[in-house]
Design an enzyme around this catalytic site. Structure first.
Site, PDB file in Angstrom:
ATOM      1  N   TYR A   1      -0.285  -1.117  10.681  1.00  0.00           N
ATOM      2  CA  TYR A   1       0.309  -1.625   9.545  1.00  0.00           C
ATOM      3  C   TYR A   1       1.666  -2.501   9.814  1.00  0.00           C
ATOM      4  O   TYR A   1       1.927  -3.704   9.550  1.00  0.00           O
ATOM      5  CB  TYR A   1       0.520  -0.699   8.367  1.00  0.00           C
ATOM      6  CG  TYR A   1       1.142  -1.074   7.229  1.00  0.00           C
ATOM      7  CD1 TYR A   1       0.367  -1.910   6.273  1.00  0.00           C
ATOM      8  CD2 TYR A   1       2.299  -1.214   6.925  1.00  0.00           C
ATOM      9  CE1 TYR A   1       0.832  -2.482   5.117  1.00  0.00           C
ATOM     10  CE2 TYR A   1       3.137  -1.451   5.629  1.00  0.00           C
ATOM     11  CZ  TYR A   1       2.359  -2.163   4.802  1.00  0.00           C
ATOM     12  OH  TYR A   1       2.612  -2.638   3.813  1.00  0.00           O
TER      13      TYR A   1
ATOM     14  N   LYS B   1       2.614  -6.700   9.639  1.00  0.00           N
ATOM     15  CA  LYS B   1       3.767  -7.021   8.859  1.00  0.00           C
ATOM     16  C   LYS B   1       4.622  -7.716   9.634  1.00  0.00           C
ATOM     17  O   LYS B   1       5.422  -8.890   9.130  1.00  0.00           O
ATOM     18  CB  LYS B   1       4.448  -6.058   7.983  1.00  0.00           C
ATOM     19  CG  LYS B   1       3.585  -5.371   6.832  1.00  0.00           C
ATOM     20  CD  LYS B   1       3.148  -6.422   5.907  1.00  0.00           C
ATOM     21  CE  LYS B   1       2.357  -5.746   4.795  1.00  0.00           C
ATOM     22  NZ  LYS B   1       2.242  -6.787   3.596  1.00  0.00           N
TER      23      LYS B   1
END
Length: 254
Positions: free
Chosen positions: A153, A157
């Protein structure tokens, strides 16, 4: 940037930051369109805020992206594209290797990164045609410092963070009037973080800061603890890594 009278498309608008953004943009006299994968959640959002236009669409699906563009075009277009949809899979991020790791990491990247690029590319000419227009990308505090608990994750990002900065520069080079904003929230109290005991900020505070930043044309909008972590990481990167990856969190990997 003026918000009143603008038409804004918010992906992932059925809960958390997205739904709160829909609420506050409506309160600022904008026309708001939201998307989401779950029709029942879209219906609930519409019940809460009848002025919304709700469209079922999966941010990670290329065919859905094209269909969404076609629907928005028929509705008269948008002035602001807010890429807010995001996914996090704890089964992926809790370990480097397991049966689902590669597949779910790919899904995270597809929604959190490639899905944003797809929509930006589809809507670019429409946004260029508007007198004043913008793209908003929601990245994360983890764009600066990765979380060992949320490794892939964090990677998605980071990718979106660098893409956002370079997209802004590219549009400046070609003298485009499209503004590119980046929202970098810390841990937010949403369904995605329900299982975490970290300090959390409310979606309401995040969106208030976002709207204030838009109005001031503050292109990089760091919210809450992201401001402090950004500074600490520039001066003391090991300390910043420790702040994000506390002993309590690291034990969950053991």
């Amino acid at each position: 940037m003026e918000i009143q009278g603008k038409t804004i498309l918010i992906t992932g608008g059925t809960a958390g930051i997205g739904l709160e953004a829909a609420k506050q943009f409506l309160a600022n006299s904008a026309k708001v369109i939201i998307t989401g994968r779950d029709q029942s959640k879209l219906d609930k959002a519409k019940q809460l805020y009848p002025a919304l236009i709700a469209i079922k669409s999966d941010a990670g699906n290329a065919d859905d992206a094209q269909l969404l563009f076609n629907q928005i075009k028929e509705l008269g277009g948008i002035d602001i594209l807010y890429n807010n949809a995001g996914v996090l899979s704890m089964s992926t991020n809790m370990g480097v290797a397991n049966d689902r790791h590669s597949k779910e990491a790919e899904h995270e990247m597809n929604v959190n990164y490639f899905g944003v690029i797809r929509l930006n590319n589809l809507f670019m000419e429409m946004l260029k045609s508007r007198k004043e227009s913008a793209i908003i990308n929601t990245t994360s505090i983890l764009s600066y410092v990765p979380s060992a608990l949320e490794a892939t994750y964090s990677a998605s990002k980071v990718a979106l963070h660098f893409y956002t900065e370079t997209l802004r520069k590219h549009l400046e080079i070609i003298n485009s009037h499209i503004k590119v904003f980046e929202l970098l929230p810390p841990v937010v109290a949403t369904n995605m973080t329900a299982g975490r005991n970290d300090k959390k900020i409310t979606p309401e505070k995040v969106v208030k800061t976002l709207i204030a930043g838009l109005k001031k044309q503050q292109f990089t909008i760091r919210v809450g603890d992201t401001k402090l972590l950004y500074l600490v990481n520039r001066l003391f990167p090991k300390m910043a890594f420790g702040l994000v990856n506390s002993d309590k969190n690291i034990k969950q990997l053991q």
